[in-house]
Design a protein around this motif. Sequence first.
Motif, PDB file in Angstrom:
ATOM      1  N   ARG A  68       0.826  -1.220   0.000  1.00 55.47           N
ATOM      2  CA  ARG A  68       0.000   0.000   0.000  1.00 55.47           C
ATOM      3  C   ARG A  68       0.848   1.252   0.000  1.00 55.47           C
ATOM      4  O   ARG A  68       0.455   2.282  -0.542  1.00 55.47           O
ATOM      5  CB  ARG A  68      -0.932   0.000   1.208  1.00 55.47           C
ATOM      6  N   ASN A  94       1.096   4.109  -2.868  1.00 55.73           N
ATOM      7  CA  ASN A  94       0.651   5.396  -2.362  1.00 55.73           C
ATOM      8  C   ASN A  94      -0.811   5.422  -1.880  1.00 55.73           C
ATOM      9  O   ASN A  94      -1.474   6.438  -1.887  1.00 55.73           O
ATOM     10  CB  ASN A  94       0.873   6.493  -3.427  1.00 55.73           C
ATOM     11  N   PHE A  95      -1.312   4.271  -1.455  1.00 54.00           N
ATOM     12  CA  PHE A  95      -2.618   4.286  -0.777  1.00 54.00           C
ATOM     13  C   PHE A  95      -2.424   4.928   0.593  1.00 54.00           C
ATOM     14  O   PHE A  95      -3.299   5.581   1.122  1.00 54.00           O
ATOM     15  CB  PHE A  95      -3.166   2.869  -0.557  1.00 54.00           C
ATOM     16  N   LYS A  97       2.173   4.456 -11.886  1.00 53.64           N
ATOM     17  CA  LYS A  97       1.065   3.511 -12.043  1.00 53.64           C
ATOM     18  C   LYS A  97       0.704   3.209 -13.494  1.00 53.64           C
ATOM     19  O   LYS A  97      -0.023   2.263 -13.769  1.00 53.64           O
ATOM     20  CB  LYS A  97      -0.155   4.011 -11.277  1.00 53.64           C
ATOM     21  N   TYR A 115      -1.742  -4.283 -10.644  1.00 56.74           N
ATOM     22  CA  TYR A 115      -1.875  -4.624  -9.223  1.00 56.74           C
ATOM     23  C   TYR A 115      -3.027  -5.600  -9.020  1.00 56.74           C
ATOM     24  O   TYR A 115      -4.133  -5.391  -9.514  1.00 56.74           O
ATOM     25  CB  TYR A 115      -2.113  -3.350  -8.415  1.00 56.74           C
ATOM     26  N   PRO A 174      -5.010  -7.044  -5.939  1.00 58.27           N
ATOM     27  CA  PRO A 174      -5.168  -6.967  -4.489  1.00 58.27           C
ATOM     28  C   PRO A 174      -5.519  -8.330  -3.885  1.00 58.27           C
ATOM     29  O   PRO A 174      -5.962  -9.238  -4.585  1.00 58.27           O
ATOM     30  CB  PRO A 174      -6.326  -5.991  -4.305  1.00 58.27           C
ATOM     31  N   GLU A 217      -7.821  -8.897  -1.636  1.00 54.72           N
ATOM     32  CA  GLU A 217      -9.264  -9.046  -1.636  1.00 54.72           C
ATOM     33  C   GLU A 217      -9.835  -8.202  -2.760  1.00 54.72           C
ATOM     34  O   GLU A 217      -9.521  -7.031  -2.881  1.00 54.72           O
ATOM     35  CB  GLU A 217      -9.825  -8.568  -0.309  1.00 54.72           C
ATOM     36  N   ASN A 241     -12.484  -6.149  -4.593  1.00 51.80           N
ATOM     37  CA  ASN A 241     -13.738  -5.398  -4.434  1.00 51.80           C
ATOM     38  C   ASN A 241     -13.981  -4.585  -5.687  1.00 51.80           C
ATOM     39  O   ASN A 241     -13.232  -3.653  -5.963  1.00 51.80           O
ATOM     40  CB  ASN A 241     -13.643  -4.450  -3.241  1.00 51.80           C
ATOM     41  N   TYR A 242     -15.001  -4.955  -6.421  1.00 57.34           N
ATOM     42  CA  TYR A 242     -15.305  -4.213  -7.636  1.00 57.34           C
ATOM     43  C   TYR A 242     -16.703  -3.624  -7.579  1.00 57.34           C
ATOM     44  O   TYR A 242     -17.513  -3.996  -6.742  1.00 57.34           O
ATOM     45  CB  TYR A 242     -15.152  -5.113  -8.865  1.00 57.34           C
ATOM     46  N   SER A 246     -11.233  -0.189 -16.742  1.00 56.22           N
ATOM     47  CA  SER A 246      -9.834  -0.311 -16.355  1.00 56.22           C
ATOM     48  C   SER A 246      -8.904   0.058 -17.513  1.00 56.22           C
ATOM     49  O   SER A 246      -7.954   0.816 -17.334  1.00 56.22           O
ATOM     50  CB  SER A 246      -9.560  -1.741 -15.891  1.00 56.22           C
ATOM     51  N   GLN A 274      -7.532  -7.771 -15.371  1.00 55.37           N
ATOM     52  CA  GLN A 274      -7.428  -6.331 -15.147  1.00 55.37           C
ATOM     53  C   GLN A 274      -5.987  -5.912 -14.865  1.00 55.37           C
ATOM     54  O   GLN A 274      -5.531  -4.882 -15.328  1.00 55.37           O
ATOM     55  CB  GLN A 274      -8.384  -5.962 -13.997  1.00 55.37           C
ATOM     56  N   ASP A 308     -17.004   0.502  -0.119  1.00 56.93           N
ATOM     57  CA  ASP A 308     -17.129  -0.699  -0.951  1.00 56.93           C
ATOM     58  C   ASP A 308     -15.781  -1.353  -1.245  1.00 56.93           C
ATOM     59  O   ASP A 308     -15.727  -2.450  -1.793  1.00 56.93           O
ATOM     60  CB  ASP A 308     -17.791  -0.356  -2.298  1.00 56.93           C
ATOM     61  N   THR A 360     -13.701  -0.381  -3.444  1.00 59.32           N
ATOM     62  CA  THR A 360     -13.310  -0.214  -4.841  1.00 59.32           C
ATOM     63  C   THR A 360     -12.198   0.820  -5.013  1.00 59.32           C
ATOM     64  O   THR A 360     -11.594   0.892  -6.067  1.00 59.32           O
ATOM     65  CB  THR A 360     -14.512   0.215  -5.692  1.00 59.32           C
ATOM     66  N   GLU A 391      -9.350   0.710  -3.896  1.00 56.80           N
ATOM     67  CA  GLU A 391      -8.091   0.004  -4.195  1.00 56.80           C
ATOM     68  C   GLU A 391      -7.886  -0.157  -5.685  1.00 56.80           C
ATOM     69  O   GLU A 391      -6.771  -0.086  -6.186  1.00 56.80           O
ATOM     70  CB  GLU A 391      -8.097  -1.385  -3.532  1.00 56.80           C
ATOM     71  N   PHE A 392      -8.985  -0.407  -6.364  1.00 55.33           N
ATOM     72  CA  PHE A 392      -8.920  -0.508  -7.821  1.00 55.33           C
ATOM     73  C   PHE A 392      -8.567   0.856  -8.411  1.00 55.33           C
ATOM     74  O   PHE A 392      -7.627   0.988  -9.189  1.00 55.33           O
ATOM     75  CB  PHE A 392     -10.274  -0.994  -8.362  1.00 55.33           C
ATOM     76  N   LEU A 410      -7.277   3.612  -7.102  1.00 55.65           N
ATOM     77  CA  LEU A 410      -5.971   4.188  -6.772  1.00 55.65           C
ATOM     78  C   LEU A 410      -4.814   3.435  -7.406  1.00 55.65           C
ATOM     79  O   LEU A 410      -3.697   3.937  -7.463  1.00 55.65           O
ATOM     80  CB  LEU A 410      -5.783   4.233  -5.250  1.00 55.65           C
ATOM     81  N   ARG A 453      -5.061  11.750  -6.923  1.00 54.97           N
ATOM     82  CA  ARG A 453      -6.220  11.909  -6.033  1.00 54.97           C
ATOM     83  C   ARG A 453      -6.976  13.190  -6.374  1.00 54.97           C
ATOM     84  O   ARG A 453      -8.195  13.234  -6.256  1.00 54.97           O
ATOM     85  CB  ARG A 453      -5.753  11.933  -4.578  1.00 54.97           C
ATOM     86  N   ILE A 461      -5.398   5.674   2.894  1.00 57.38           N
ATOM     87  CA  ILE A 461      -6.602   4.939   2.523  1.00 57.38           C
ATOM     88  C   ILE A 461      -6.374   3.451   2.696  1.00 57.38           C
ATOM     89  O   ILE A 461      -5.641   2.817   1.950  1.00 57.38           O
ATOM     90  CB  ILE A 461      -7.028   5.286   1.089  1.00 57.38           C
TER      91      ILE A 461
END
Lengths: 295, 266
Positions: free
Chosen positions: A47, A51-52, A75, A80, A82, A84, A86-87, A100, A142, B102, B104, B106-107, B109, B115, B264
Amino acid sequence: MNIIETSQLTKYYGKNRGIINVNLKITEGEVFGFIGPNGAGKSTTIRTLLNFIHPTSGIAKIFGMDCTKESESIKKEIGYLPAEINYYDDMTVSDLLEYSSKFYEGDFDARTKELCNIFEVEKNKKIEELSSGNKKKTALVQALLHRPKLLILDEPTNGLDPLMQQKFFEVLKNENKNGTTIFFSSHILSEVQKMCSKVAIIREGKILKIETIDNLRASNYKKVTVEFDSAEMADEYKAEGMTSKKTRGSQAYFLYRGPVEKLVASLYRVKIKNLNIQEPELEEIFMHYYAKEEE
Amino acid sequence: MLIFLRELKRNRKAFVIWILILAGFNAMMFAFFPSLSGEAQKIKDLMDVYPDSMKSAFGLDRLDMSTIMGFYGIENYLFIALLGSIYAMLLGAGILSKEESDGTIEFLLSKPVTRNKIVTGKALCVLFYILLFNIIMTSANFIFFEIFKKEAYSIKAFVLVSVGPLLLHLTFSAIGFFISMFIVKAKAIYPIAIGAVMGAYLISIVSSISEKAEALKYITPFKYVDASELIIEEKIRIVYLAIIFFVITASITASYVIYNKKDITI
């Protein structure tokens, strides 16, 4: 050139430890394993690279660019996956893949189609109808469709059936042959051993060791359980490279380091009912490294 | 642009539902005007039993129910302002936080996008739907005014009662956007948005009923664009406009700054 380079990278969540002084160097074309138990700091590292989250101190660079300041340019060349997935639940698989691909410059239709065929992704299905395995497959497509220079994979095989894992590893090997660098994070040692040339072992936020897979394997030991004909035989049995032996009735448990054929040869001479040779759990390898460190 | 278009699509359904229901209600209330305006005197007599402060709170003391403008100011204006504000705040507070709740984000970013661009795309989508909402409502109102009017009405007042709700909606959506920097749980968004809008409305009532609480009028945007003031005095006070402008600018600027600094994790 170093594809990923971190120096003294540290992240605290308030007072909670994320990672401490992580130093990594990953060169172009490498398949680099990042291994550690859950909560060790693998995801925190990833992360930060993406840069999350912002590092508390230290520097992270990808392609020689600063992960915080030049994240957008970095990027463009990253795929990437992940841990988990989540879409967006209002999208179909093809909506998501289209969305994407629009973030990157170029036309990826043919590539998307090819990848969907390999991973048997059903493009017309709604995201919310997908099983976790199918979500993972969508996420793989993706991550790969824009031909990234660097793949960052967080627990990639989680939820994939063995057949699909096989295909996945084949695709990865192929990508790697074409020059893609792969950062492979996992808590499953055998998986990392299969793919990677080098691994970093992380525990409690700190890098314990960076080692080539060959070295790791050589220093590696097996967990052996043997069921003998009688309790005496179990008590008496000895072999070179055997440590920490325990017996219960006619069963003997021990750790073995050395060539497996020698062990089997020595067991061949006595009568045994059953033999079980296991890879040690990751935790046990850590204990091993920990013990070494403290010496 | 990509994120903006995606958000337009994602938020379209909710918008259509809100606008259909509110426009429907609005039309229904206009339909009562012909019969109610004939009874305006009776209604006024009926209302006389209420205390003056109560009447002033609802604009009954100054607005004339027998004209279309007065009727609109008493009946329709409030609920467009109020319910529209709830919609605007839900939209503003949910649009960015939904990605986080949700997972999402992560997708998003992991894609080559800053941002700032994420915030801009989302904020523009909020602006777009609020403008569209108000354009549709104002156009419908104009048609109803033309159908039901008995005598000419002030165009200036019409513009003001149309701009008023727009300013409210922008204010509440900006505040919602700002709040969503800290509160991302989808479950928390609804009570916060509804509570904030209803709370602000109640404060505006209290501030007009009680003289002691008059100073409260500065903290509730409903007071800034009070229907009777817009219609009778045909102006929005500069000080109120300045506050609205400040609140919106500050909320959005702070949102950019905070979102860039934010960790995040999902």
